[in-house]
Design a protein around this motif. Structure first.
Motif, PDB file in Angstrom:
ATOM      1  N   ASP A 220       0.078  -7.444  10.535  1.00 25.87           N
ATOM      2  CA  ASP A 220      -0.199  -6.244  11.311  1.00 25.87           C
ATOM      3  C   ASP A 220      -1.212  -5.376  10.576  1.00 25.87           C
ATOM      4  OD1 ASP A 220      -0.242  -4.038  12.895  1.00 25.87           O
ATOM      5  OD2 ASP A 220       1.926  -3.688  12.884  1.00 25.87           O
ATOM      6  N   GLU A 221      -2.444  -5.325  11.076  1.00 26.01           N
ATOM      7  CA  GLU A 221      -3.496  -4.576  10.382  1.00 26.01           C
ATOM      8  C   GLU A 221      -3.328  -3.068  10.509  1.00 26.01           C
ATOM      9  OE1 GLU A 221      -7.032  -4.437  13.720  1.00 26.01           O
ATOM     10  OE2 GLU A 221      -7.060  -6.020  12.225  1.00 26.01           O
ATOM     11  N   ARG A 222      -2.328  -2.636  11.233  1.00 27.45           N
ATOM     12  CA  ARG A 222      -2.071  -1.201  11.337  1.00 27.45           C
ATOM     13  C   ARG A 222      -1.132  -0.705  10.237  1.00 27.45           C
ATOM     14  NH1 ARG A 222       0.797  -0.696  16.778  1.00 27.45           N
ATOM     15  NH2 ARG A 222       1.904  -2.423  15.785  1.00 27.45           N
ATOM     16  N   ARG A 223      -0.564  -1.596   9.481  1.00 27.07           N
ATOM     17  CA  ARG A 223       0.464  -1.200   8.518  1.00 27.07           C
ATOM     18  C   ARG A 223      -0.172  -0.436   7.353  1.00 27.07           C
ATOM     19  NH1 ARG A 223       5.092  -5.416   6.395  1.00 27.07           N
ATOM     20  NH2 ARG A 223       6.596  -3.859   5.688  1.00 27.07           N
ATOM     21  N   PRO A 224       0.264   0.788   7.065  1.00 32.30           N
ATOM     22  CA  PRO A 224      -0.375   1.602   6.017  1.00 32.30           C
ATOM     23  C   PRO A 224       0.014   1.152   4.613  1.00 32.30           C
ATOM     24  CG  PRO A 224       1.461   2.794   6.963  1.00 32.30           C
ATOM     25  CD  PRO A 224       1.340   1.522   7.748  1.00 32.30           C
ATOM     26  N   PHE A 225      -0.711   1.696   3.617  1.00 30.38           N
ATOM     27  CA  PHE A 225      -0.484   1.309   2.231  1.00 30.38           C
ATOM     28  C   PHE A 225      -1.127   2.336   1.322  1.00 30.38           C
ATOM     29  CE2 PHE A 225      -4.150  -0.760   4.056  1.00 30.38           C
ATOM     30  CZ  PHE A 225      -5.164  -0.502   3.145  1.00 30.38           C
ATOM     31  N   ILE A 226      -0.993   2.131   0.004  1.00 26.62           N
ATOM     32  CA  ILE A 226      -1.568   3.018  -1.011  1.00 26.62           C
ATOM     33  C   ILE A 226      -2.443   2.171  -1.925  1.00 26.62           C
ATOM     34  CG2 ILE A 226      -1.057   4.584  -2.922  1.00 26.62           C
ATOM     35  CD1 ILE A 226       1.677   5.079  -1.628  1.00 26.62           C
ATOM     36  N   VAL A 227      -3.644   2.666  -2.241  1.00 30.38           N
ATOM     37  CA  VAL A 227      -4.546   1.902  -3.092  1.00 30.38           C
ATOM     38  C   VAL A 227      -5.391   2.832  -3.950  1.00 30.38           C
ATOM     39  CG1 VAL A 227      -6.329   1.778  -1.295  1.00 30.38           C
ATOM     40  CG2 VAL A 227      -6.312   0.073  -3.137  1.00 30.38           C
ATOM     41  N   ALA A 228      -5.610   2.417  -5.202  1.00 29.77           N
ATOM     42  CA  ALA A 228      -6.505   3.124  -6.122  1.00 29.77           C
ATOM     43  C   ALA A 228      -7.629   2.171  -6.504  1.00 29.77           C
ATOM     44  CB  ALA A 228      -5.753   3.574  -7.366  1.00 29.77           C
ATOM     45  N   THR A 229      -8.874   2.666  -6.465  1.00 29.69           N
ATOM     46  CA  THR A 229     -10.015   1.805  -6.777  1.00 29.69           C
ATOM     47  C   THR A 229     -11.113   2.597  -7.474  1.00 29.69           C
ATOM     48  OG1 THR A 229     -11.522   0.158  -5.820  1.00 29.69           O
ATOM     49  CG2 THR A 229     -11.156   2.185  -4.553  1.00 29.69           C
ATOM     50  N   HIS A 230     -12.087   1.864  -8.028  1.00 29.18           N
ATOM     51  CA  HIS A 230     -13.253   2.455  -8.672  1.00 29.18           C
ATOM     52  C   HIS A 230     -12.856   3.407  -9.797  1.00 29.18           C
ATOM     53  CE1 HIS A 230     -15.467   1.587  -4.653  1.00 29.18           C
ATOM     54  NE2 HIS A 230     -15.514   0.545  -5.473  1.00 29.18           N
ATOM     55  N   GLN A 231     -12.060   2.861 -10.757  1.00 26.42           N
ATOM     56  CA  GLN A 231     -11.663   3.572 -11.969  1.00 26.42           C
ATOM     57  C   GLN A 231     -10.910   4.862 -11.667  1.00 26.42           C
ATOM     58  OE1 GLN A 231     -15.361   3.927 -14.143  1.00 26.42           O
ATOM     59  NE2 GLN A 231     -15.282   1.783 -14.802  1.00 26.42           N
ATOM     60  N   ALA A 232     -10.119   4.818 -10.640  1.00 26.27           N
ATOM     61  CA  ALA A 232      -9.294   5.965 -10.284  1.00 26.27           C
ATOM     62  C   ALA A 232      -8.037   6.010 -11.150  1.00 26.27           C
ATOM     63  CB  ALA A 232      -8.915   5.888  -8.812  1.00 26.27           C
ATOM     64  N   HIS A 233      -7.321   7.134 -11.038  1.00 24.45           N
ATOM     65  CA  HIS A 233      -6.043   7.285 -11.720  1.00 24.45           C
ATOM     66  C   HIS A 233      -4.983   7.587 -10.670  1.00 24.45           C
ATOM     67  CE1 HIS A 233      -2.797   9.190 -14.039  1.00 24.45           C
ATOM     68  NE2 HIS A 233      -3.256   8.476 -15.076  1.00 24.45           N
ATOM     69  N   LEU A 234      -3.982   6.696 -10.582  1.00 21.78           N
ATOM     70  CA  LEU A 234      -2.892   6.848  -9.634  1.00 21.78           C
ATOM     71  C   LEU A 234      -1.575   6.844 -10.402  1.00 21.78           C
ATOM     72  CD1 LEU A 234      -1.554   6.835  -6.806  1.00 21.78           C
ATOM     73  CD2 LEU A 234      -1.759   4.320  -6.835  1.00 21.78           C
ATOM     74  N   ALA A 235      -0.803   7.929 -10.257  1.00 21.88           N
ATOM     75  CA  ALA A 235       0.495   8.047 -10.925  1.00 21.88           C
ATOM     76  C   ALA A 235       1.559   8.341  -9.881  1.00 21.88           C
ATOM     77  CB  ALA A 235       0.457   9.149 -11.979  1.00 21.88           C
TER      78      ALA A 235
END
Length: 476
Positions: A220-235
């Protein structure tokens, strides 16, 4: 006159007593030889029985369960990362921009230092200057001031109807008074950080329609998610994330990619495609979390990620592995985790994932193997408890310089494959000697021989008495 020959003189050869003695001695020798043969036969038969019992009873044999089970996965296809798709207004599964056209229903809210931008179909819809720094998600809601993009109910719940992306230079912390972050199930909706900083603290993150993935297709391409990219910081800390992600590049649930870093601690992730995933990430800490009932893996550091620390987590009841490092994941540590009741392996190092330490974990009750090294040399496995799996510790492919020491391998169908377990505590596994049973078997051998000899002697004497045969002896 006839002359009579004289009678032969009596001598030893013609003495009847001497002849009887010789006959008795011969019979005695034959009887003793027969007895020795009987005793030798009893010893040999007893030893053969002991050997047979040792092989059949003194060793455990368990038929290995099959771990083959159909699992649908899409082939990997190089494509834009999900955040680029949103900015360009492209559908989530875009592979080549020449084959896709921007869609107006693909919308995003981008947060930069001093500005919020709204984009739809790759076009700027509105630019909102900010007078000061954004201190939390309610500031974004007030600045946008359009519930078709983002809204809140005044009771701690904020709902995203478009992607929210923290861009380079931007920073956002989602915490109280926000306690629920809900993402609409529609194309392009996600929470991302692209070169900026994003923190989630004490938040429940979920789609607005919680749907399981009972067929494990995650298409299901509608299903949401969380992503960090391009040298980001995710905590992420003290948060609950559920029903996120699908089987598409970096859209798996919670992901760090492209040089990003950060952490997930004291959180719960369930019913997502993958609990947490990394791709070319670095210095990510995954500690004291609960990953359960995810479609594929609980924890999945992947593709040239380095220095990933996975410590003191519980990963259970996932569709495949509890924890897997795959595709040149190096310099990491897997320590103090519990992986149990997963549908394949507990912990796995795969595809040249080297220089990692797997220390002090418990891997138990997995349908597949406890700890697996697949073409992943130069790893250390120490002080792990591996119980109740198919194979305890399994190594295949290149396994040079693998150190396996101080582990307890107990109660598995098979203790190991492809690796020696000298220097480890190994007991009660299938296809393994059972020392206590063997001691009992071989301790009984002399007792059985003595008992058989006694029974045979009694039977012989009884036979002699019934037949009237005198005891054989040589006397004067």
């Amino acid at each position: 006159m006839t002359t009579r020959s004289p009678a032969p003189a009596a001598g030893p050869a013609n003495d009847p007593l001497t002849a009887n003695r010789a006959l008795a001695a011969a019979l005695l020798r034959r009887e003793r030889s027969r007895r020795r043969g009987v005793h030798l036969l009893m010893v040999v038969m007893t030893l053969l029985c002991a050997v047979t019992l040792s092989v059949t009873v003194g060793r455990q044999y368990r038929e290995l369960q099959s771990t083959s089970e159909f699992f649908h996965r899409h082939a990997y296809v190089p494509s834009y990362d999900p955040l680029s798709n949103v900015i360009l207004g492209l559908p989530p599964n875009t592979v080549d921009v020449r084959d896709s056209a921007p869609a107006p229903d693909i919308r995003g809210i981008t947060l930069r230092r001093g500005e919020i931008s709204l984009v739809a179909g790759g076009e700027l819809v509105r630019s909102i200057p900010l007078a000061g720094p954004v201190t939390g998600l309610p500031d974004v809601v007030r600045a946008v001031d359009d519930p078709s993009w983002i809204d809140q109910d005044g009771h701690g719940k904020v709902t995203l109807h478009a992607a929210l992306i923290v861009s380079p230079g931007g920073s956002l912390t989602v915490t109280a008074p926000v306690t629920d972050l809900v993402m609409a199930v529609r194309r392009g909706v996600l929470l991302g950080v692209d070169g900026g900083r994003l923190t989630l603290n004490g938040v429940n993150v979920r789609p607005d329609t919680a749907g399981g993935d009972v067929n494990r297709h995650a298409v299901d391409e509608r299903r949401p998610f969380i992503v960090a990219t391009h040298q980001a910081h995710l905590a992420i800390t003290r948060s609950h994330l559920s029903y996120l992600g699908r089987d598409w590049n970096s859209s798996y649930g919670v992901a760090w990619s492209d040089g990003s870093t950060g952490s997930m601690t004291h959180s719960e992730v369930d019913h997502s495609f993958i609990g947490t995933y990394t791709d070319h990430a670095r210095d990510v800490l995954i500690e004291q979390n609960w990953f359960h009932d995810n479609t594929l893996y609980g924890v999945d550091p992947h593709s040239y990620s380095t220095n990933i620390s996975v410590r003191h987590n519980v990963s259970e009841r996932n569709g495949r592995h509890g924890i897997i490092f795959s595709d040149f994941v190096t310099g990491g540590v897997v320590e103090g985790n519990i992986t149990r009741d997963n549908r394949l392996n507990g912990i796995m190092m795969d595809a040249s994932s080297t220089g990692n330490r797997i220390i002090g974990n418990t891997s138990t009750g997995n349908r597949g193997d406890g700890i697996v090294l697949a073409s992943s040399p130069d790893n250390v496995l120490a002080n792990n408890m591996v119980t109740g799996n198919r194979v305890g510790i399994h190594a295949r492919g290149d396994r040079a310089n693998v150190q396996v020491r101080g582990n307890t391998v107990e109660g598995n169908q098979l203790a190991s494959q492809g690796v020696e377990l000298a220097g480890n505590a190994v007991r009660d596994n299938g296809d393994q000697w059972r020392p206590r049973v063997l001691i009992g078997i071989w301790s009984a051998v002399p007792l059985v021989v003595v008992l058989l000899a006694g029974v045979t002697g009694l039977a012989r004497r009884r036979r002699d008495r019934m037949s009237g045969r005198p005891a054989l002896a040589v006397g004067t």
